[in-house]
Design an enzyme around this catalytic site. Structure first.
Site, short mmCIF file in Angstrom:
data_model
loop_
_atom_site.label_atom_id
_atom_site.label_comp_id
_atom_site.label_asym_id
_atom_site.label_seq_id
_atom_site.Cartn_x
_atom_site.Cartn_y
_atom_site.Cartn_z
N VAL A 104 63.04 -46.52 82.88
CA VAL A 104 62.14 -45.41 82.54
C VAL A 104 62.41 -45.05 81.09
O VAL A 104 63.56 -44.92 80.68
CB VAL A 104 62.40 -44.19 83.47
CG1 VAL A 104 61.60 -42.98 83.00
CG2 VAL A 104 62.05 -44.54 84.91
N SER A 105 61.37 -44.90 80.33
CA SER A 105 61.52 -44.55 78.91
C SER A 105 62.20 -43.19 78.76
O SER A 105 61.85 -42.25 79.45
CB SER A 105 60.15 -44.48 78.23
OG SER A 105 59.49 -45.71 78.34
N ASP A 106 63.16 -43.12 77.85
CA ASP A 106 63.82 -41.85 77.55
C ASP A 106 63.07 -41.21 76.38
O ASP A 106 63.14 -41.70 75.26
CB ASP A 106 65.28 -42.08 77.19
CG ASP A 106 66.03 -40.79 76.92
OD1 ASP A 106 65.39 -39.71 76.89
OD2 ASP A 106 67.25 -40.85 76.75
N PRO A 107 62.35 -40.13 76.63
CA PRO A 107 61.52 -39.54 75.57
C PRO A 107 62.25 -38.57 74.65
O PRO A 107 61.64 -38.00 73.75
CB PRO A 107 60.46 -38.80 76.39
CG PRO A 107 61.23 -38.31 77.58
CD PRO A 107 62.17 -39.45 77.91
N TYR A 108 63.54 -38.37 74.85
CA TYR A 108 64.26 -37.28 74.20
C TYR A 108 64.04 -37.22 72.69
O TYR A 108 63.87 -36.15 72.13
CB TYR A 108 65.76 -37.37 74.51
CG TYR A 108 66.51 -36.15 74.08
CD1 TYR A 108 66.45 -34.99 74.85
CD2 TYR A 108 67.26 -36.13 72.91
CE1 TYR A 108 67.12 -33.84 74.45
CE2 TYR A 108 67.93 -34.98 72.51
CZ TYR A 108 67.87 -33.84 73.29
OH TYR A 108 68.53 -32.71 72.89
#
EC number: 3.1.3.48
Length: 140
Positions: A104-108
């Site tokens: 899952v992409s980490d959008p931080y």
């Protein structure tokens, strides 16, 4: 984000009272803090609760039937704890996710569009995760 999206799906399926869902990190970053404001904005904009307090993985989670990880690094962290075969990447529940795109992409460090993309990845996996819950409960 995944915790709240999945809780909403469980509630809609009438399973909220039969399944415990908790969210925790493999490290202590942000322990005790609410979700990132960008996460909260994305959740609320799509009808989900934004309630969340960050916590770290601990022995209180050891008895979980399933430990869902967001990326391969989290899987490695959990596997070091010798938890058996209960660890799975969330996107393995998404039939459209290819074998090379299971994190899952980490959008931080990203933009609001990155938070939307992460929400969409989570939502795509929820039907498969919900099917796993149904199968597990039916087999119990």
């Amino acid at each position: 984000m995944a915790q709240n999206i999945f809780r909403a799906a469980l509630d809609e399926a009438g399973l909220a009272g039969r399944v415990r869902v908790s969210s925790c990190g493999t490290s202590g970053w942000h322990t005790g803090e609410p979700a990132d404001n960008r996460t909260r904005t994305e959740l609320l904009a799509h009808g989900y609760s934004d309630a969340h307090v960050a916590e770290q993985f601990s022995p209180t989670h050891f008895d979980a039937d399933l430990l869902v990880a967001m990326d391969a690094g989290h899987v490695r962290d959990l596997e070091r704890k010798r938890l058996g075969n209960r660890v799975r990447l969330l996107r393995t529940f998404d039939p459209t996710a290819g074998p090379d795109s299971l994190d899952v992409s980490d959008p931080y460090y990203g933009t609001s569009e990155d938070f939307a993309a992460t929400r969409e990845q989570i939502e795509a996996a929820v039907p498969g995760l919900l099917a796993w819950v149904h199968a597990t409960l039916d087999g119990a």
